[in-house]
Motif scaffolding. Structure first.
Motif, short mmCIF file in Angstrom:
data_model
loop_
_atom_site.label_atom_id
_atom_site.label_comp_id
_atom_site.label_asym_id
_atom_site.label_seq_id
_atom_site.Cartn_x
_atom_site.Cartn_y
_atom_site.Cartn_z
N ALA A 88 -18.51 -8.95 -3.59
CA ALA A 88 -17.88 -8.86 -4.99
C ALA A 88 -16.46 -8.06 -4.75
CB ALA A 88 -18.77 -8.11 -5.93
N LEU A 89 -16.01 -8.20 -3.59
CA LEU A 89 -14.49 -7.28 -3.36
C LEU A 89 -13.52 -7.82 -4.05
CD1 LEU A 89 -13.72 -5.15 -1.52
CD2 LEU A 89 -12.97 -6.79 0.33
N GLU A 90 -12.81 -6.81 -4.85
CA GLU A 90 -11.45 -7.18 -5.46
C GLU A 90 -10.52 -6.84 -4.72
OE1 GLU A 90 -13.74 -6.32 -9.67
OE2 GLU A 90 -12.24 -4.90 -9.13
N VAL A 91 -10.52 -5.30 -4.19
CA VAL A 91 -9.54 -4.93 -3.39
C VAL A 91 -9.80 -4.21 -2.14
CG1 VAL A 91 -7.18 -3.51 -3.34
CG2 VAL A 91 -8.27 -4.56 -5.43
N GLY A 92 -9.05 -4.82 -0.97
CA GLY A 92 -9.37 -4.02 0.39
C GLY A 92 -8.27 -3.04 0.47
N VAL A 93 -8.49 -1.58 0.71
CA VAL A 93 -7.54 -0.74 0.72
C VAL A 93 -7.30 -0.08 2.14
CG1 VAL A 93 -6.79 1.60 -0.37
CG2 VAL A 93 -8.10 -0.11 -1.53
N VAL A 94 -6.29 -0.40 2.77
CA VAL A 94 -5.99 0.12 4.04
C VAL A 94 -5.79 1.65 3.91
CG1 VAL A 94 -4.34 0.17 5.95
CG2 VAL A 94 -5.03 -1.93 4.73
#
Length: 253
Positions: free
Chosen positions: A213-219
């Motif tokens: 359900a990922l919306e944003v992958g934050v580095v």
């Protein structure tokens, strides 16, 4: 799914030159950022984001320990739609009663956030995975106490440091996880050993795929023994080349 950069990664540069740092982030190719402790810098940060065409879908702020109305007002000013409490030290994760109290406080914060049109979440470190409560990790016990509207931002690196397989953890947590922190390295507490995505021991691509359900992958880098701007550029290049998602919009990996 899209990619963002946690601005804590660039805290030293921000302390010297906030507008210049945001400009560099945009030049690298990020279109989204995740601010931290943004109340004090909301006006300057907002101007820099607008000038460089960046948005902030999520942000870190100490909802459990500081004035929530002040935080939500600043978040609304910055266009942040999800405010995430980023840190409660290890002593808060050792017994069921304390975790229950934390969950109740965050549930109340979520109700207040809803009045501002803002969603609330929590971000883990290692100790929430190292501690066991009623046969499960403290983080998963905590998750079971949260109201449905709350979300988790799983720091997949600290999950590994805490002794959990981050891919399996994400599968167990399921749709509760809307954001993740993407970092790589040897999965130890030596944060200076962290590396750009794809260069360490974390199965970054499998981790992303497991967050259904990922919306944003934050580095993020907690620290880095190298040029931090080169490091975040290498991470973004690896991610966009291997997941079919970009810094703004793209297909879920």
């Amino acid at each position: 799914m899209s990619y963002s950069i946690q601005l804590y990664t660039l805290r030293n540069s921000i302390a010297e030159d906030l507008p210049g740092t945001i400009k560099k982030v945009a030049e690298i190719g990020f279109a989204q950022v995740e601010p931290y402790n943004f109340v004090a810098t909301a006006a300057e940060l907002g101007a820099a984001l607008k000038e460089n065409g960046l948005t902030a879908p999520s942000g870190h702020a100490p909802l459990l320990t500081q004035d929530q109305d002040e935080i939500f007002a600043a978040a609304k000013e910055l266009g942040i739609s999800t405010v995430i409490d980023p840190y409660l030290p290890a002593e808060h994760w050792q017994d069921a009663e304390t975790i229950q109290a934390t969950a109740a406080t965050l549930n109340a914060a979520a109700k207040k956030g809803a009045e501002y049109g803002i969603r609330v979440g929590y971000h883990n470190h290692a100790w929430e995975l190292e501690s066991t409560i009623e046969g499960t990790t403290a983080l998963e016990y905590f998750e079971s106490l949260l109201d449905p509207e709350l979300v988790l931002e799983v720091d997949t690196y600290w999950a590994a440091v805490g002794g959990q397989n981050p891919v399996e953890l994400l599968a167990r947590l399921g749709d509760r996880v809307k954001l993740i922190h993407i970092k790589d390295g040897p999965a130890t507490t030596d944060i200076t050993a962290q590396q750009p995505a794809g260069q360490g021991t974390i199965p970054v691509l499998d981790v992303i795929a497991a967050a259904t359900a990922l919306e944003v992958g934050v580095v993020e880098f907690d620290d880095y023994d190298g040029d931090i701007f080169a490091g975040i550029a290498e991470s973004l290049a690896y991610l966009t080349a291997n997941t079919g998602a970009g810094a703004t919009e793209g297909a879920t990996a």
